[in-house]
Write an enzyme that holds these catalytic residues in place. Structure first.
Site, PDB file in Angstrom:
ATOM      1  CD  GLU A  54      -1.240   8.169   9.108  1.00 31.17           C
ATOM      2  OE1 GLU A  54      -0.996   9.144  10.023  1.00 31.17           O
ATOM      3  OE2 GLU A  54      -1.841   8.053   8.087  1.00 31.17           O
ATOM      4  CG  ASP A  55      -0.847   2.794  11.067  1.00 30.81           C
ATOM      5  OD1 ASP A  55      -1.244   3.843  10.272  1.00 30.81           O
ATOM      6  OD2 ASP A  55       0.181   2.310  10.881  1.00 30.81           O
TER       7      ASP A  55
END
Ligand code: MN
Length: 730
Positions: A79-80
């Site tokens: 996600e990051d």
């Protein structure tokens, strides 16, 4: 503690739980996480990677399998950071990538919610999206760590996160039996949502703490020496109290802190089940148990697999306290619920399909189902969540909508509003145009493309595509309303066709007395309403015409019966008329057309029991069965024949009656008067005196039935001085 130290500790935990664990893979994950999150910092200013390490470490504390621990380590990478799911899959295999993907997907659920119903839907969605329970476990641990470090974010975020946690995460932890995480999350939420109340309660408890702790310490040390004597290795705790649960009890049960907190509690954790019962014996010997408070959840586990012995005792100074006795294994289940499940699979292939794991958990729930209330609540939610036949999708505003599995964008459109459905021309799912028969998946974001009002309306095909009854009925509604004239025409045609098919005519079937009840039954205001419904296919013409046709058949059948009956009746009447005319109202059994006459000697009347006598050349003469003549005639010759009165007899008969009375001057007049009173005509009357001085009167009257005769005889008997009345026979 710095990150590397924490990581070293984590490795030890993993190895302790599973000495065969592939530590090199864990090392690789740690290295990757450090590199991927290198540029990121937490709000506290620390390097971001301490978060995934902490999550992995907490998972290891719960004895989760290595795949889960590594997935925890990598849970924020896709996600990051620049890492992709393919990278994870290539480096760590499919299972770990699958778990990371699951956690990543859950992040896309917008968790802000205002309504209770939405919260419930979100929780369901959460469970149904996490196709592997381990995904939920990672997610809960992730949330717990974020909540533990919530002091670094601003107040608004604190409140938002805390509310979300209390609405979505703690109920999930509760359902999964993950009590330890649930309690800690609840206390943290309480702290941020009601800081003043939290502080007040904490202070109050602190004030009593010294006293409480001294008391508990006293009990524990007494117990410790007794257990040592018995050679039992045990951990003894004063049971920790959770502020939020105390707070909830005070609010919901309207109690003071004293009333709730007064019950002191200890916990004994031992190695074997046998020792649990030994400890119970020792405690019951040392302190007086309160009757009725002992519960054996070892023999009868709670539905969420919780096991322990519970008992309440009178302690020093007469103060009651509660004791919980359990093994370490039971302790793990009590604290970690479904997460403790992985321990049971130790030494087996963890890569059992997630369905297997879910099934086994649910099966366990049912097998241990003892406490019905609890069980049904728990199992109910489980069944619903794990074997869901529902899909959960988002509106563009982030609202969750629930549909039966297999639903389409059309179902979605109609759930928003009929007008949206009726004007729908297409749909975007997760930003891409999809066909209208696309099957919605949980987590989809759905957007409906509409044409300007009024739109072209739904297509008839849609009825075969949609899954929800709401959409179905709304589409039908539209056709009913918007295409009424067309429907009525179609309906009429269909009905006419069906009538022809049955080989009938309109006039035969379309009868008002049959149609009206039909309309009333289905709440149709008019025939057109009904044609409308038939026309657009809600009711089939076959069904409607069929009901008329069955009425018609019934009537036909009834007509036939009536006509047959009439014919039979007529035939009978004819027969009887003939018998009447030919026989004076008497039917001779077995003989047609024979001459019959009523005998003059006994004058039988209808109602009299009669018999026929076959005369020589003069047909059958009919006598009363009690006629003395017939008695003498029957001797020697077999000329008697059965006869009966015809139903319709002739109108008048002549009878003779004899009256016997003691001397009476008025007798003659009384009889004449009585005959007149009975409305009968007197044909003859004469009187005479017997030698022994009785008065005898013979009279001949005309009657039309036996009833008339009987009435007359009764009345004559009532005349004063009459001693006998009889039919006379010549
Ligand atoms: Mn995280």
């Amino acid at each position: 503690m710095d990150c590397l130290q924490e990581y070293e500790l984590l490795k030890q935990k993993v190895l302790k739980h599973d000495p065969q664990a592939d530590i090199s893979l864990l090392d690789k994950a740690y290295g990757l996480a450090c590199a991927a999150h290198k540029e990121q910092k937490r709000k506290s200013g620390e390097p971001f990677v301490i978060h995934p390490v902490a999550v992995a470490s907490m998972l290891a504390d719960m004895d989760m399998d290595l795949a889960t621990v590594i997935a925890g380590m990598l849970h924020d990478t896709v996600e990051d950071t620049d890492l992709t799911l393919e990278d994870i899959s290539a480096g760590f295999g499919h299972e770990i990538a699958y778990l990371v993907d699951g956690v990543t997907k859950l992040k896309h659920i917008p968790m802000t919610t205002k309504e209770e119903l939405q919260a419930e839907n979100l929780r369901k969605m959460f469970l149904s999206m996490a196709s592997d329970i381990r995904v939920i476990v990672i997610k809960l641990v992730d949330r717990l760590h974020n909540m533990r470090t919530l002091q670094y974010v601003n107040t608004d975020s604190q409140i938002t996160k805390a509310r979300e946690t209390l609405e979505i995460y703690t109920p999930l932890a509760h359902r999964l039996g993950m009590t330890k995480i649930k309690w800690e999350l609840e206390d943290l939420c309480f702290k941020y949502l009601e800081p003043e109340e939290y502080a007040r309660l904490e202070k109050q408890i602190d004030q009593k703490r010294e006293e409480q702790e001294a008391y508990i310490a006293n009990v524990l040390s007494e117990l410790r020496s007794k257990l040592d004597e018995a050679g039992i290795e045990a951990r003894l705790d004063g049971r920790p109290k959770h502020l939020y649960s105390i707070h909830r009890k005070m609010v919901t049960q309207n109690k003071t802190l004293e009333q709730i907190y007064d019950l002191l509690a200890i916990r004994v954790i031992v190695n074997t089940v046998q020792e649990c019962y030994t400890v119970l014996g020792i405690i019951h010997e040392a302190y007086k148990p309160i009757p009725g408070r002992f519960k054996d959840y070892i023999a009868m586990p709670k539905p969420n697999m919780y096991q322990s012995l519970h008992t309440t005792l009178i302690g020093p100074k007469g103060k009651p306290f509660e004791a919980q006795i359990r093994t370490w294994e039971m302790h793990r289940v009590a604290e970690n619920g479904i997460a403790a499940h992985w321990k049971y699979k130790e030494g087996r292939d963890y890569r059992a399909t997630d369905t297997d794991i879910k099934l086994e958990w649910v099966r366990n729930l049912f097998d241990n189902q003892k406490d019905i209330d609890d069980a049904s609540e728990f199992a109910e939610t489980f069944k619903m969540d794990l074997f869901t036949d529902e899909v959960f999708v988002f509106t563009p505003k982030g609202e969750v909508k629930v549909f039966p599995a297999g639903s389409t964008p059309i179902d979605f459109a109609y759930s928003i509003h009929s007008a949206i459905g009726n004007r729908m021309t297409g749909a975007k799912v997760n930003g891409e145009i999809k066909p209208l028969n696309y099957k919605l998946k949980t987590g989809d974001f759905v957007e409906i493309i509409t044409s300007p009002p009024p739109g072209r309306g739904p297509s008839r095909d849609w009825l075969g595509i949609v899954k929800s009854s709401e959409a179905k009925s709304k589409i039908k509604q539209w056709f009913k309303k918007e295409r009424r004239d067309e429907n009525i025409e179609r309906g009429k045609e269909a009905v006419e066709r069906e009538i022809r098919r049955l080989g009938c005519t309109q006039a035969q079937l379309m009868r008002d007395e049959w149609i009206q009840p039909h309309l009333a039954r289905h709440h149709f205001g008019s025939m057109d309403d009904m044609y409308n419904v038939i026309g657009f296919g809600d009711v089939s013409a076959q069904k409607f015409v069929g009901s008329l046709y069955s009425e018609y058949q019934k009537e036909q059948a009834a007509d036939e019966t009536v006509q047959n009956a009439k014919k039979i009746e007529q035939k009978k009447e004819q027969d009887q008329d003939r018998a009447y005319s030919e026989s004076g109202g008497v039917i001779v059994k077995g003989l047609d057309n024979c001459l019959v006459r009523l005998s003059r000697c006994c004058n039988p009347v209808p109602g009299d029991s009669i018999v026929g006598y076959i005369t020589r050349g003069r047909g059958v003469s009919v006598h009363r069965t009690d006629c003395p003549n017939i008695v003498s005639m029957s001797e020697g010759e077999n000329r008697m024949i059965d006869v009966r009165w015809a139903d319709k007899s002739r109108s008048s008969y002549v009878v003779q009656i004899g009256v016997k009375a003691v001397d009476s001057r008025t007798l003659f007049m009384d009889i004449v008067k009585t005959v007149a009173d009975c409305n009968l005509s007197m044909l003859a009357i004469n009187a005479r005196k017997t030698r022994d001085n009785y008065e005898l009167v013979d009279l001949t009257v005309e009657i039309s039935s036996r009833d008339e005769l009987d009435r007359l005889v009764r009345r004559i008997r009532r005349i004063e001085n009459v001693v006998d009345v009889s039919r006379t026979v010549r």
